[in-house]
Every structure is written in C-alpha cells, then in structure tokens.
Design a protein around this motif. Structure first.
Motif, PDB file in Angstrom:
ATOM      1  N   PRO A 172       0.797  -1.215   0.000  1.00  0.00           N
ATOM      2  CA  PRO A 172       0.000   0.000   0.000  1.00  0.00           C
ATOM      3  C   PRO A 172       0.837   1.276   0.000  1.00  0.00           C
ATOM      4  N   ARG A 173       2.094   1.186   0.382  1.00  0.00           N
ATOM      5  CA  ARG A 173       2.882   2.405   0.424  1.00  0.00           C
ATOM      6  C   ARG A 173       4.031   2.293  -0.576  1.00  0.00           C
ATOM      7  N   ALA A 174       4.707   3.410  -0.782  1.00  0.00           N
ATOM      8  CA  ALA A 174       5.737   3.448  -1.819  1.00  0.00           C
ATOM      9  C   ALA A 174       6.863   2.468  -1.526  1.00  0.00           C
ATOM     10  N   GLY A 207       5.656 -14.942   0.577  1.00  0.00           N
ATOM     11  CA  GLY A 207       5.735 -14.203   1.833  1.00  0.00           C
ATOM     12  C   GLY A 207       5.588 -12.714   1.620  1.00  0.00           C
ATOM     13  N   LEU A 208       6.158 -12.231   0.517  1.00  0.00           N
ATOM     14  CA  LEU A 208       6.046 -10.806   0.208  1.00  0.00           C
ATOM     15  C   LEU A 208       4.597 -10.384   0.033  1.00  0.00           C
ATOM     16  N   SER A 250       2.914  -6.464   7.650  1.00  0.00           N
ATOM     17  CA  SER A 250       3.455  -5.105   7.666  1.00  0.00           C
ATOM     18  C   SER A 250       4.700  -5.020   6.791  1.00  0.00           C
ATOM     19  N   PHE A 251       5.120  -3.791   6.489  1.00  0.00           N
ATOM     20  CA  PHE A 251       6.286  -3.624   5.615  1.00  0.00           C
ATOM     21  C   PHE A 251       7.529  -4.253   6.220  1.00  0.00           C
ATOM     22  N   TYR A 252       7.720  -4.098   7.532  1.00  0.00           N
ATOM     23  CA  TYR A 252       8.945  -4.603   8.141  1.00  0.00           C
ATOM     24  C   TYR A 252       8.977  -6.121   8.149  1.00  0.00           C
ATOM     25  N   GLU A 253       7.799  -6.764   8.175  1.00  0.00           N
ATOM     26  CA  GLU A 253       7.779  -8.224   8.037  1.00  0.00           C
ATOM     27  C   GLU A 253       8.096  -8.619   6.602  1.00  0.00           C
TER      28      GLU A 253
END
Lengths: 93, 129, 160
Positions: free
Chosen positions: A32-34, B32-33, B38-41
């Motif tokens: 969802p984010r860049a 997994g991606l 969350s982004f950090y995961e």
C-alpha cells in the motif's frame, strides 16, 4: 533419461519463477505504500535474474550470464536510487 | 537442450535438485512478500530468494556448465557474490527510508530514533511534529 | 605511494576480470593493468583500511553464517507456509554493540540482513545502538545472544 529429468525440472523452475515474478508485480500494484512497491520491484529484479540463469541452463549458452549480471546491476542501482528518493524526496541534491 | 542429452544421470539429478530448491525458495519468498502483514515483516521475505534461492540456481548452473563443457565456470560465482553483497545494501536503505517516512508521520508502531545516553534527541528524524 | 596499495583488492579484480573474460595470458596482463589503476584510484579516495588480525577465524565465521542461513531459511519458510495462524510475533529489537571497527560493522550488517528472519534497520554510531527487526520474536534474549555472542564476539576477535 537425464534430458527428461532436466526438462521437467527446468519447466517447473520456469513456472515457479514466473509465478514469483507475478506475485512481486502484485505487491508492486497493491502497495500500500511506496516502500512496498520498491521492495516488490527489487524482488521482481532478483526473480528475473534467476529466470535468466535458468534460461542459460536450458539453452546451454553462456550469453545469458551477461544479461543476468546486467539485470542484477540495474536492479541494485534502481532500488538504491528509489530508496534515496523515498528518504529525501529527490535523487540529486 | 542440445547438451542435456550427454549429461550423466547424477549430474542431471543434482542440477534439477538445486534448480528446484532455488526456484522454490524464490517463490516462497515472494509468496511471503504478498502474504505478510506489515512492511517490516515483508522486508524479510526477499532474502529467501537472495540467499539460498540464488545459491541454488547458481549451483545448478555451475554444475551444468562444468560438466557439459568439461571446464570450471566462474561467472556464476560472480553473480552469487554480487547478489550477496548488494542485497543487504538495498534492504538496509529501504528499511531506513521506511523508518524515516514512518517517523515523519509519527507512526506509533515504529520505535523512536535510538538516542539513549546521547544529546541527539533534538535533531532526531522522528521529531517532526 | 606504493605500487599496490591494496593487494587483496587488486588480486580479486584480476580474478574477476579473468572470470568475466577468459583465463588467458593476454587477459591476465590487461586485468593486472586495470587492477593496478583501480587500486591507485581507491588509494586516492583514502578509505578506512581494515586490519584483519586473525585470518584463521574467517573460514569458521563463513561456516557458521552459512549454517545459520540454512537454519533461518527453514524457519522463515515454515512461518510463511504456516500463514496467518500465528500472527503478531514479529517486532523491533534494540541491541547495544561494543563493536567499533567499520569493516566489522559492515560485515555484521551483511550477515544480519542476508540471514532471513532478521533485518538490520539502523545503527547509531554515537552510542553504539543497533535497531533490528526480527520476524519470529518469541524470546528477545535469544536473538540478542545470537548477535552478541555468536557474531559480534567472533568479529571482534578477527578485527580488533
């Protein structure tokens, strides 16, 4: 015999890597984010490099290495530039 | 597939095994991606493809060309070293960019700039508001 | 200025040149010329020169890193395949590092990032604090021990 084994393994590898590229593309589209999109782009680059290496095994020609090396280099530079852009809002300052 | 016919059976099995291992790891990493929350995961997922995913495909390619051309092939080692060295750089830069953006928005999930014991707190990137 | 300020860099550049082209006398000569000029260029930049004190520990470090990468590959694959049944176990972790050597820190960063399951986020050099993100953060002490005892102590032995 060995040609058949190799043929099926290569086909499976091609399918898996193409699927991986499609999923990375999905993450690029969904966000969802860049930073998620940039991470997806980086994964796309790595997967396409691996796909080129498997093409090299399939065709038996070493020309694919150079392509893989260039893809890897371009992916690295692109991701670094994009990460820099996300951090500062501009690449050249 | 011209050279595949004169490949010995053990080499074909080894090449196929490494090929399948590498591409399966790359695929699982990309799954997994898409699945992690969350982004950090998600940052952890591509390292599957760049550690043993690349390692497997590179090993397969090395075995194949060493056996079929009866000479050692070194280009793949270069690709392996290159990927191993560059991935941490890109992931670290991306992580720092994400941290910076999250802190600029005062996202509560992200820990503040580690400043315990220093007087750097006033120019910490998180102190934007 | 010495003729070869960075012998290891020059040697690996020659090897890389010959791996990319071919192993012939001509490419050896051409690669040597290029590597010599490249190392002069590197010397002009005056980077921090690493001092490796104990060479014999390097293979041991590479060995444990390879084993750890295999282990954490398996762990991360099982987490991804298991999916959403076990959520909210990832988290941030702050570690205080005693390591100061820049090359050693760079190697530690490469190790931490290329091991699936741990990601190096940022390092504050003024107080030596490192922020990492761990995918499977059940026991914080376990991960701190991994970085501190398994990697940092070895890197300090090699470089400091």
């Amino acid at each position: 015999m060995s040609a058949i084994i190799l043929y099926y393994a290569l086909t499976a590898a091609h399918v898996m890597l193409s699927l991986a590229m499609a999923l990375a593309l999905l993450r690029m589209i969904r966000g969802p984010r860049a930073q998620d999109r940039v991470l997806g782009l980086d994964t796309l680059y790595v997967n396409s490099m691996l796909l080129l290496l498997t093409f090299g095994i399939g065709s038996g020609r070493t020309i694919y290495f150079e392509a893989a090396l260039i893809i890897g280099l371009l992916g690295f530079v692109a991701t670094v530039a994009l990460a820099k852009f996300l951090m500062r809002g501009e690449v050249i300052e | 597939m011209s050279q595949a016919a004169d490949l010995p059976l053990w080499a074909a099995i080894a090449v196929s095994a490494f090929l399948l291992l590498g591409s399966a790891l790359a695929l699982i990493g990309t799954i997994g991606l898409t699945r992690l929350q969350s982004f950090y995961e998600r940052l952890h997922a591509p390292t599957l493809g760049t550690s043993w995913g690349t390692g497997g495909v590179v090993m397969a390619s090395m075995i194949f060309f060493t056996v079929t051309e009866a000479r050692p092939v070194f280009q793949e080692i270069l690709i392996g070293i290159f990927v191993t060295v560059t991935t941490p750089v890109t992931l670290m830069l991306l992580a720092q960019a994400a941290l910076h953006r999250d802190r600029a928005e005062a996202n509560p999930e992200v820990p503040p700039w580690a400043t315990a014991g220093t007087d750097l707190e006033k120019d910490a990137p998180g102190a934007v508001d | 200025m010495s003729v070869l300020p960075y012998p290891l860099l020059s040697l690996s550049l020659v090897l890389m040149w010959m791996a990319l082209n071919s192993f012939t006398i001509g490419h050896l000569l051409l690669g040597s010329v290029i590597a010599t000029f490249a190392s002069w260029g590197m010397a002009a930049l005056r980077p921090h020169k690493p001092h490796i004190r104990r060479w014999h520990l390097l293979p041991y470090l590479i060995g444990i890193v390879l084993i750890d990468i295999v282990r954490s590959n398996i762990a991360v694959v099982s987490i991804i395949v298991a999916g959403r049944r076990q959520r909210q176990r990832s988290g941030f972790l702050t570690i205080h590092l005693d390591l100061k050597d820049q090359t050693a820190l760079a190697i530690l960063a490469v190790i931490v990032t290329s091991t699936p399951g741990t990601a190096w986020l940022e390092y504050n050099s003024s107080n030596g604090t490192l922020l990492i993100h761990v995918l499977d953060l059940v026991d914080e002490q376990e991960w701190t021990d991994l970085v501190k005892n398994r990697y940092e102590r070895l890197l300090m032995e090699i470089f400091e």
